[in-house]
Every structure is written in C-alpha cells, then in structure tokens.
Design a protein around this motif. Structure first.
Motif, short mmCIF file in Angstrom:
data_model
loop_
_atom_site.label_atom_id
_atom_site.label_comp_id
_atom_site.label_asym_id
_atom_site.label_seq_id
_atom_site.Cartn_x
_atom_site.Cartn_y
_atom_site.Cartn_z
N ARG A 7 8.22 6.68 -4.59
CA ARG A 7 7.46 6.93 -5.81
C ARG A 7 7.85 8.29 -6.39
O ARG A 7 8.05 9.26 -5.65
CB ARG A 7 5.97 6.90 -5.47
CG ARG A 7 5.15 6.70 -6.68
CD ARG A 7 3.74 6.24 -6.41
NE ARG A 7 3.06 6.26 -7.71
CZ ARG A 7 3.18 5.29 -8.59
NH1 ARG A 7 3.92 4.23 -8.34
NH2 ARG A 7 2.58 5.39 -9.77
N ASN A 9 6.54 11.29 -8.49
CA ASN A 9 5.25 11.82 -8.94
C ASN A 9 5.38 12.53 -10.28
O ASN A 9 6.46 12.96 -10.68
CB ASN A 9 4.69 12.79 -7.91
CG ASN A 9 4.35 12.08 -6.62
OD1 ASN A 9 3.92 10.93 -6.64
ND2 ASN A 9 4.57 12.74 -5.50
N SER A 306 4.90 2.05 -13.57
CA SER A 306 4.20 2.24 -12.30
C SER A 306 4.70 1.23 -11.26
O SER A 306 4.91 1.55 -10.09
CB SER A 306 2.70 2.12 -12.52
OG SER A 306 2.03 2.27 -11.31
N GLU A 307 4.91 -0.03 -11.73
CA GLU A 307 5.43 -1.06 -10.81
C GLU A 307 6.81 -0.66 -10.28
O GLU A 307 7.18 -1.02 -9.17
CB GLU A 307 5.56 -2.41 -11.54
CG GLU A 307 4.25 -3.16 -11.63
CD GLU A 307 4.29 -4.26 -12.70
OE1 GLU A 307 5.41 -4.68 -13.07
OE2 GLU A 307 3.20 -4.64 -13.16
N ALA A 311 5.41 7.47 -11.82
CA ALA A 311 4.10 7.89 -12.36
C ALA A 311 4.29 8.41 -13.79
O ALA A 311 5.27 9.09 -14.08
CB ALA A 311 3.53 9.01 -11.50
N THR A 312 3.37 8.06 -14.65
CA THR A 312 3.35 8.60 -16.02
C THR A 312 1.89 8.93 -16.34
O THR A 312 0.99 8.59 -15.56
CB THR A 312 3.85 7.57 -17.06
OG1 THR A 312 3.02 6.40 -16.95
CG2 THR A 312 5.31 7.21 -16.84
#
Ligand SMILES: Cc1ncc(COP(=O)(O)O)c(C=O)c1O
Length: 372
Positions: A7, A9, A306-307, A311-312
């Motif tokens: 992910r 961030n 996000s998938e 991250a936004t």
C-alpha cells in the motif's frame, strides 16, 4: 506480499536518528514541559520564516484561536475566510462567538479571491483569515490593501506553507500574524504542535500569556492576569521540532523534487496539475493535489485507486457545507460555486519527502487506469 501490492500511504514524516537523539536528551533531562528547549525551537523557527517573534503552541488550531483573541474578535463580529480550507480556519472565529463569512476562491490558486473578499465585507467584519492552501501563498498585496482600507486584522493561516515565499520574502516575514502547524502530515512535525509568528513584540507578549493560562510575565505560577488556555508546546515536542528544522531545507528540496516527478509522470494523464510557481509565489509543497475533469466521479476514482493499493484524500471539502455549518448558519450548495466545484474535483495523491520514483509511477498508472 509482492511489491506491487504494497500500500502507498498518503503521507509520512521524515524522522531520523538526530530527531531521536534530541528527544531523548529532553526525556533524560527530566524537564519535559516549559524547559530550555521550547525557546530554542522558537528562535530557530523565527529565523526560518524571517519573523522577529515566535510563540510555540500546542497546535495550529490553538494558534488560530489565539489570533482571534489578539484581534479582539467577539460576539456580533464577522471573520472572513476561505471555504476551501481545513475547518480550523473558520472554527477559530466561532470559538470567540463570531460568525464565519466565506468568500469564494480563485480556481487556479485555490486561495481567496481578493475581489470576493472585498465584496464580503460588512460593517461587522473584524478580521480576515487568509489561507496559503496546499502551501501556495495567497494574494497578499491585494489582501493587505483590503485590510488596511477597511481596518481589518489580517491573520495568515500558513499552517500548510512553511518555507513558501511571497514576492521573494518568506511567509512569516510580512509583518502580520502568521500561524504554523506541525501535525505529522505537514512539511515538518512536532507530533502535535504549532506556532504563531509576528513582527509585534506586544502581540508576542499576549500570545505567550494566553497560551500559558493567562499568566503574566511578572506573575507567579498561580497568578493569572487574563483568561488563558493551556496551549503550551512541551519540550519533548519542541526537541523534535529542532531536529526537523535542522533539516528543513533538505525536506523542502526533496518535496519539490517529488512534485516535479509527479508533474512529469502526469503530463499525459487527463488531470489538472498544480499551478507552477511564478516570480511572486514560491510554493512550499504540502500535498500534491490534482483536479479531475468536470463530470468525473471523483469518489469512484478514489475507490478504484484504493483497490490498487493507493491512498488518496478528497482535499478539500468546502467548509460551509460541513453538516454543523449548514445547521448553525443555513449554508447550502450554490453559495460558493468555485470552491464547491473544486471540492468535487480535487484529490490529493500520496506525497512526502521520501516517496520513491517507483511508487510515484504506480500512483500515476493507477490514476490513469482509474480514470477510464
Ligand atoms: C490550513 C490549515 N489550518 C489549520 C490547521 C490546523 O492545524 P492543527 O491540526 O495543528 O490544529 C491545519 C492543519 O491541519 C491546516 O491545514
């Protein structure tokens, strides 16, 4: 887990061994709150922004609140600010019983439109909270002229703009009250924390008293000369602040490079990228915000990213449309069309000093994919 699914961030502070050392020193000294480290931090911050005086406080919000006290804002007064900001820019007026009045923004800078500010002035207007949103300096020549003409106190919410310059001079060095914030997503952090800078020795004296329960310079610990608050910054946080200020130039430069890489990577993606600096405005990079084409479902784009592990954040919702604002003041859609349009279309991408090119490429690819 493979690298491709790690992910990414939204933000990350830059903490190194020097920061740890400085915090440990204070911890071991046993002097944890108002010790010798706070004033050292204040003096370094004052130098960094070119301000004669600096009072460290417990948050940017606390700093804005104290500025409302300095401005003498109270019930019946109006305080003009930007709807396209963090809620604290407006809440500070409400804390003192005043009414926030929002003026619309410029769609390119996302900062207050001076003509809209002038149009919002009434006989009850007491102060203007100008915001340097996303680190881009507001139109100070025009805003200062408006404040002088109408006798308004100017407070600069520079919480997102440490290191930015206006007309070749750092924000913070233009004389009026300026407020800084050091939450961990900011250019530099103290954990929680903030500061107020000013050219006025008198304002500084009042700030120092207000943040420390209204104690006067001359009074003993249990004597209080005015209604104050516990808005002190502790020495542990100030120590971290010193470590951060020592490397501030490196942090700002790294953030500038990251922004430059996004400019390049997004050149072929159908989004608006941040306004470039010009001779009068040098931004300090707080976040990298893109504007999606009109009609695109921004929240859908965020969900698809996000998938993909990115991250936004929907920076920024218009303050006047927050539920408590609607309930208190009857604000509704259509009042501030430019801000509202930006709020529906703008989005922050992962951004910090040490994000690497590979991650930025993944962000750009994910955005391209999420848009189709
Ligand atoms: C524009 C603006 N004003 C005020 C604040 C409030 O700062 P703090 O979170 O330190 O209270 C922030 C920080 O989030 C901000 O971005």
């Amino acid at each position: 887990m493979s690298i491709a699914t790690d992910r990414i961030n939204l933000s990350a502070p830059w903490i190194d061994e020097r920061d740890e050392e400085l915090v440990l020193e204070v911890l071991r000294s046993g002097w944890l709150s108002l010790g010798p480290t706070g004033p050292r931090f204040e003096s370094m911050l004052a130098d960094a922004v070119g301000a004669p005086h600096c009072a460290a406080v417990s948050s940017g919000t606390a700093g804005l609140h104290l500025c409302m006290r300095i401005a003498g804002v109270g019930p019946g007064d109006e305080v003009i600010t930007s709807p396209y900001s963090f809620v604290a820019s407006a809440n500070c007026a409400i804390y003192e019983g005043a009414t926030p009045v929002f003026a619309d923004i410029d769609p390119d800078t996302y900062n207050l439109d001076p003509a809209a500010v002038e149009a919002a002035i009434t006989p009850r207007t007491k102060a203007l909270v100008a915001v340097d949103i996303f680190g881009y300096p507001a139109a100070y020549d025009e805003l200062i002229a408006i404040c002088e003409k109408h006798g308004l106190v100017l407070v600069e919410d520079s919480c997102e703009a440490l290191g930015a310059t206006y007309k070749g001079k750092p924000l913070g060095s233009h004389g009026h009250l300026a407020v800084w914030a050091f939450y961990p997503n900011k250019q530099m952090t103290t954990g929680e924390g903030g500061a107020v800078t000013t050219a006025s020795a008198e304002e500084h004296e009042v700030l120092v008293s207000l943040r420390n329960q209204g104690r006067l310079e001359t009074s003993s610990w249990l004597q209080h000369g005015r209604l104050g608050y516990n808005y002190r910054l502790d020495d542990l946080s100030a120590a971290l602040g010193i470590g951060q200020l020592e490397k501030l130039d490196r942090i700002l430069e790294a953030r500038r490079e990251v922004a430059g890489r996004y400019d390049e990577l997004l050149a072929s993606v159908d989004v608006g990228t941040p306004l470039a600096d010009d001779a009068d405005h040098t931004r300090s990079w707080f976040v990298y915000v893109v504007k999606l084409p009109s009609g695109v479902d921004r929240d859908g784009v965020m969900a698809r990213m996000s998938e993909l592990g990115i991250a936004t954040a929907p920076y920024l919702p218009s303050i006047h449309l927050q539920s408590y604002m609607r309930e208190r003041y009857g604000f509704s859609e259509g009042m501030l069309p430019v801000s509202e349009d930006c709020s529906e279309r703008t989005m922050a991408l992962p951004f910090h000093a040490r994000i690497d090119r590979g991650d930025q490429e993944r962000v750009a690819d994910a955005l391209r994919a999420a848009l189709v």
